[in-house]
Enzyme design. Structure first.
Site, PDB file in Angstrom:
ATOM      1  N   SER A 174       0.683  -1.359  -0.026  1.00  0.00           N
ATOM      2  CA  SER A 174      -0.339  -0.436   0.154  1.00  0.00           C
ATOM      3  C   SER A 174       0.856   1.120  -0.170  1.00  0.00           C
ATOM      4  CB  SER A 174      -0.641  -0.646   0.873  1.00  0.00           C
ATOM      5  OG  SER A 174      -0.828   1.094   1.590  1.00  0.00           O
ATOM      6  N   SER A 175       0.461   2.866   0.208  1.00  0.00           N
ATOM      7  CA  SER A 175       1.579   3.424  -0.396  1.00  0.00           C
ATOM      8  C   SER A 175       1.374   3.805   0.536  1.00  0.00           C
ATOM      9  CB  SER A 175       0.085   4.651  -1.392  1.00  0.00           C
ATOM     10  OG  SER A 175      -0.913   4.977  -0.458  1.00  0.00           O
ATOM     11  N   CYS A 176       0.890   3.524   2.131  1.00  0.00           N
ATOM     12  CA  CYS A 176       1.637   3.832   3.439  1.00  0.00           C
ATOM     13  C   CYS A 176       2.259   3.487   3.902  1.00  0.00           C
ATOM     14  CB  CYS A 176      -0.222   3.214   4.198  1.00  0.00           C
ATOM     15  SG  CYS A 176       0.731   1.852   3.985  1.00  0.00           S
ATOM     16  N   HIS A 216     -13.458   4.121   3.158  1.00  0.00           N
ATOM     17  CA  HIS A 216     -12.477   4.727   2.987  1.00  0.00           C
ATOM     18  C   HIS A 216     -13.251   5.704   2.137  1.00  0.00           C
ATOM     19  CE1 HIS A 216      -9.416   1.239   2.269  1.00  0.00           C
ATOM     20  NE2 HIS A 216      -8.690   2.375   3.410  1.00  0.00           N
ATOM     21  N   TYR A 272       0.952  -1.584  10.785  1.00  0.00           N
ATOM     22  CA  TYR A 272       0.487  -1.748   9.281  1.00  0.00           C
ATOM     23  C   TYR A 272       1.702  -1.836   7.803  1.00  0.00           C
ATOM     24  CZ  TYR A 272      -2.327  -2.530   5.166  1.00  0.00           C
ATOM     25  OH  TYR A 272      -2.860  -3.718   3.994  1.00  0.00           O
ATOM     26  N   LYS A 283       4.076  -4.517   5.626  1.00  0.00           N
ATOM     27  CA  LYS A 283       4.428  -4.642   4.198  1.00  0.00           C
ATOM     28  C   LYS A 283       5.199  -3.833   3.953  1.00  0.00           C
ATOM     29  CE  LYS A 283      -0.381  -4.802   3.770  1.00  0.00           C
ATOM     30  NZ  LYS A 283      -0.695  -6.139   2.572  1.00  0.00           N
TER      31      LYS A 283
HETATM   32  N1  LIG Z   1      -8.319  -1.803  -0.494  1.00  0.00           N
HETATM   33  C1  LIG Z   1      -7.671  -0.409  -0.883  1.00  0.00           C
HETATM   34  O1  LIG Z   1      -7.618   0.578  -1.161  1.00  0.00           O
HETATM   35  C2  LIG Z   1      -6.358  -0.909  -1.234  1.00  0.00           C
HETATM   36  C3  LIG Z   1      -5.310   0.129  -1.684  1.00  0.00           C
HETATM   37  C4  LIG Z   1      -4.130   0.021  -1.489  1.00  0.00           C
HETATM   38  C5  LIG Z   1      -3.503  -1.704  -1.300  1.00  0.00           C
HETATM   39  N2  LIG Z   1      -4.794  -2.407  -0.725  1.00  0.00           N
HETATM   40  C6  LIG Z   1      -4.018  -3.713  -0.486  1.00  0.00           C
HETATM   41  O2  LIG Z   1      -4.546  -4.910  -1.235  1.00  0.00           O
HETATM   42  C7  LIG Z   1      -4.525  -6.368  -0.603  1.00  0.00           C
HETATM   43  C8  LIG Z   1      -5.303  -6.039  -0.579  1.00  0.00           C
HETATM   44  O3  LIG Z   1      -7.064  -5.575  -0.065  1.00  0.00           O
HETATM   45  P1  LIG Z   1      -8.431  -5.417  -0.189  1.00  0.00           P
HETATM   46  O4  LIG Z   1      -8.721  -4.251  -0.260  1.00  0.00           O
HETATM   47  O5  LIG Z   1      -8.602  -6.693  -1.419  1.00  0.00           O
HETATM   48  O6  LIG Z   1      -8.772  -5.712   1.822  1.00  0.00           O
HETATM   49  P2  LIG Z   1     -10.366  -6.812   1.639  1.00  0.00           P
HETATM   50  O7  LIG Z   1     -11.216  -6.985   0.389  1.00  0.00           O
HETATM   51  O8  LIG Z   1     -10.410  -7.155   2.822  1.00  0.00           O
HETATM   52  O9  LIG Z   1      -9.331  -8.879   1.527  1.00  0.00           O
HETATM   53  C9  LIG Z   1      -8.631  -9.415   1.907  1.00  0.00           C
HETATM   54  C10 LIG Z   1      -8.558 -10.416   1.913  1.00  0.00           C
HETATM   55  O10 LIG Z   1      -7.702 -10.898   2.891  1.00  0.00           O
HETATM   56  C11 LIG Z   1      -8.144 -12.141   3.760  1.00  0.00           C
HETATM   57  N3  LIG Z   1      -7.198 -12.773   4.655  1.00  0.00           N
HETATM   58  C12 LIG Z   1      -6.982 -11.902   6.480  1.00  0.00           C
HETATM   59  N4  LIG Z   1      -6.721 -12.448   7.048  1.00  0.00           N
HETATM   60  C13 LIG Z   1      -6.812 -13.985   6.388  1.00  0.00           C
HETATM   61  C14 LIG Z   1      -6.106 -14.973   6.979  1.00  0.00           C
HETATM   62  N5  LIG Z   1      -5.472 -14.628   8.422  1.00  0.00           N
HETATM   63  N6  LIG Z   1      -5.993 -16.377   6.066  1.00  0.00           N
HETATM   64  C15 LIG Z   1      -6.552 -15.704   5.115  1.00  0.00           C
HETATM   65  N7  LIG Z   1      -7.089 -15.257   4.785  1.00  0.00           N
HETATM   66  C16 LIG Z   1      -7.297 -13.588   5.171  1.00  0.00           C
HETATM   67  C17 LIG Z   1      -9.856 -11.805   3.435  1.00  0.00           C
HETATM   68  O11 LIG Z   1     -10.068 -13.400   3.425  1.00  0.00           O
HETATM   69  P3  LIG Z   1     -11.266 -13.683   4.200  1.00  0.00           P
HETATM   70  O12 LIG Z   1     -12.343 -12.555   3.385  1.00  0.00           O
HETATM   71  O13 LIG Z   1     -12.190 -15.594   3.582  1.00  0.00           O
HETATM   72  O14 LIG Z   1     -11.097 -13.848   5.160  1.00  0.00           O
HETATM   73  C18 LIG Z   1      -9.568 -11.204   2.469  1.00  0.00           C
HETATM   74  O15 LIG Z   1     -10.155 -11.970   0.939  1.00  0.00           O
HETATM   75  C19 LIG Z   1      -4.106  -5.688   0.956  1.00  0.00           C
HETATM   76  O16 LIG Z   1      -2.793  -5.979   0.617  1.00  0.00           O
HETATM   77  C20 LIG Z   1      -4.285  -4.130   0.959  1.00  0.00           C
HETATM   78  O17 LIG Z   1      -3.292  -3.709   1.949  1.00  0.00           O
HETATM   79  C21 LIG Z   1      -5.962  -2.494  -0.723  1.00  0.00           C
END
Ligand SMILES: NC(=O)c1ccc[n+]([C@@H]2O[C@H](COP(=O)([O-])OP(=O)(O)OC[C@H]3O[C@@H](n4cnc5c(N)ncnc54)[C@H](OP(=O)(O)O)[C@@H]3O)[C@@H](O)[C@H]2O)c1
Length: 331
Positions: free
Chosen positions: A123-125, A195, A152, A156
């Site tokens: 992430s950009s953080c 967000h 966090y 990362k």
């Molecule tokens: N959304 C944004 O704006 C954004 C921006 C920058 C970067 N990112 C990065 O993109 C990545 C995904 O983000 P997202 O927004 O898609 O998040 P999300 O919708 O919350 O999805 C996170 C996923 O991680 C899984 N997970 C969490 N804990 C787990 C564990 N202990 N064991 C197995 N699976 C686990 C969850 O599975 P379950 O649902 O099955 O629990 C879920 O499918 C992250 O690394 C985040 O930092 C996101």
């Protein structure tokens, strides 16, 4: 960072094919599900995903057994414990430790299983709070982090460094992609933890239904932010999958930022809300500007394709189609 121009010379196509066994960690999440859809639409037919109930990635033994049994050839890590400022601030230990555990197990497990290609999402953080704008990859670890989400961010950064170390020491294609603010299908619309974009979308939608009542938003509306539609993010992941990118770290974004006021007006227009927008200046604005420098990915041949207004239209259509399901979860 090594000389980018020199390394660009060795940029070459990856050798995977449509039957390559690809494990997408976090495949039900917003990013992981977009990656899954993108791969299916391109004809990849050997994808594996496990929910956290089926495979708890904080459990080292379970992850090791999974690698031994399933033998994936490529891993895309979109699994993480994610949350807003409030959650990060209230649960620093969980944000640090669970993310470290998930990453350590999945990265080291992949390395030990002999996996040659791994894509890590951060992430950009990870960049310092006061780094110059736009944020370049080489600003990593040049100054202090934003204190509210440093837990966090440190996890990362450790993931980025683990992948870089494997890349450097063992010459494997382990690469990290740092997305800007993402939005789109399967976003979180819960006002407590969402967000800015999905929170605004929901507020304007509810105000429209409520006879176009006024919408009050936090801050002055002047901070500038960058947004990327999640399907574009998925395309960047596929790009990193189909090519061996020469560096260990890439920013992924649109490279364009908007004021929060522009964002609010665009959402208002898409939704068709006709009330007033009120700005509560007593609430904090956050950092005045946050924009990624995305020139490295662009030079290699990837760039975003969905403009903000189009992405918001797609997201709003999806929100309306799924509102009953969303209500059952959190709305
Ligand atoms: N959304 C944004 O704006 C954004 C921006 C920058 C970067 N990112 C990065 O993109 C990545 C995904 O983000 P997202 O927004 O898609 O998040 P999300 O919708 O919350 O999805 C996170 C996923 O991680 C899984 N997970 C969490 N804990 C787990 C564990 N202990 N064991 C197995 N699976 C686990 C969850 O599975 P379950 O649902 O099955 O629990 C879920 O499918 C992250 O690394 C985040 O930092 C996101």
């Amino acid at each position: 960072m090594e000389d980018f121009k020199e390394k660009k010379q060795i940029f070459k196509k990856s050798i995977l094919d449509k039957k390559t066994k690809i494990y997408i960690a976090g495949h039900k999440g917003m990013v992981g599900s977009a990656v899954w859809r993108a791969l299916v639409s391109k004809g990849y037919s050997n994808l594996i995903g496990k929910t956290s109930k089926e495979l708890d990635l904080t459990n080292q033994q379970a992850v090791s057994d999974f690698y031994n049994n399933e033998k994936p050839e490529v891993v895309i890590d979109a699994a993480a414990k994610v949350g807003g400022i409030l959650a990060n601030n209230n649960f620093p230990y969980q944000f640090l430790m669970e993310n470290l555990q998930i990453q350590n197990n999945i990265i080291d497990g992949a390395f030990k299983a002999g996996i040659e290609k791994f894509i890590f999402l951060g992430s950009s953080c990870i960049y310092p709070k006061f780094a110059p704008q736009p944020l370049k990859e080489e600003y990593l670890l040049t100054d202090s982090l934003e204190p509210t989400n440093e837990w966090y961010a440190i996890a990362k950064i450790t993931g980025v460094k683990a992948c870089q170390a494997i890349r450097r020491q063992y010459n494997k294609d382990y690469v990290s992609l740092m997305p800007t603010n993402l939005y789109g299908y399967f976003d979180n619309f819960d006002l407590e933890s969402s967000h800015v974009l999905p929170a605004m979308l929901r507020k304007f939608h509810e105000a429209k239904i409520n006879n176009h009542s006024d919408v009050t938003l936090w801050g002055s509306g002047t901070p500038m932010r960058e947004f990327l539609f999640v399907d574009d993010m998925a395309e960047a992941v596929v790009y990193a999958l189909e090519n061996n990118l020469p560096e260990y770290l890439y920013n992924v974004g649109s490279g364009k930022d908007f004021t929060i006021k522009d964002l609010a007006e665009t959402i208002q227009k898409v939704i068709g809300h006709q009330g007033n927008i009120l700005w509560d200046a007593s609430k904090p604005d956050g950092t005045p500007k946050k924009l990624m420098d995305v020139s490295k990915m662009k030079e290699l041949g990837w760039q975003y394709s969905t403009e903000l207004e189009d992405g918001i239209k797609k997201t709003y259509s999806w929100f309306l189609e799924n509102i009953d399901v969303l209500k059952k979860i959190k709305l």
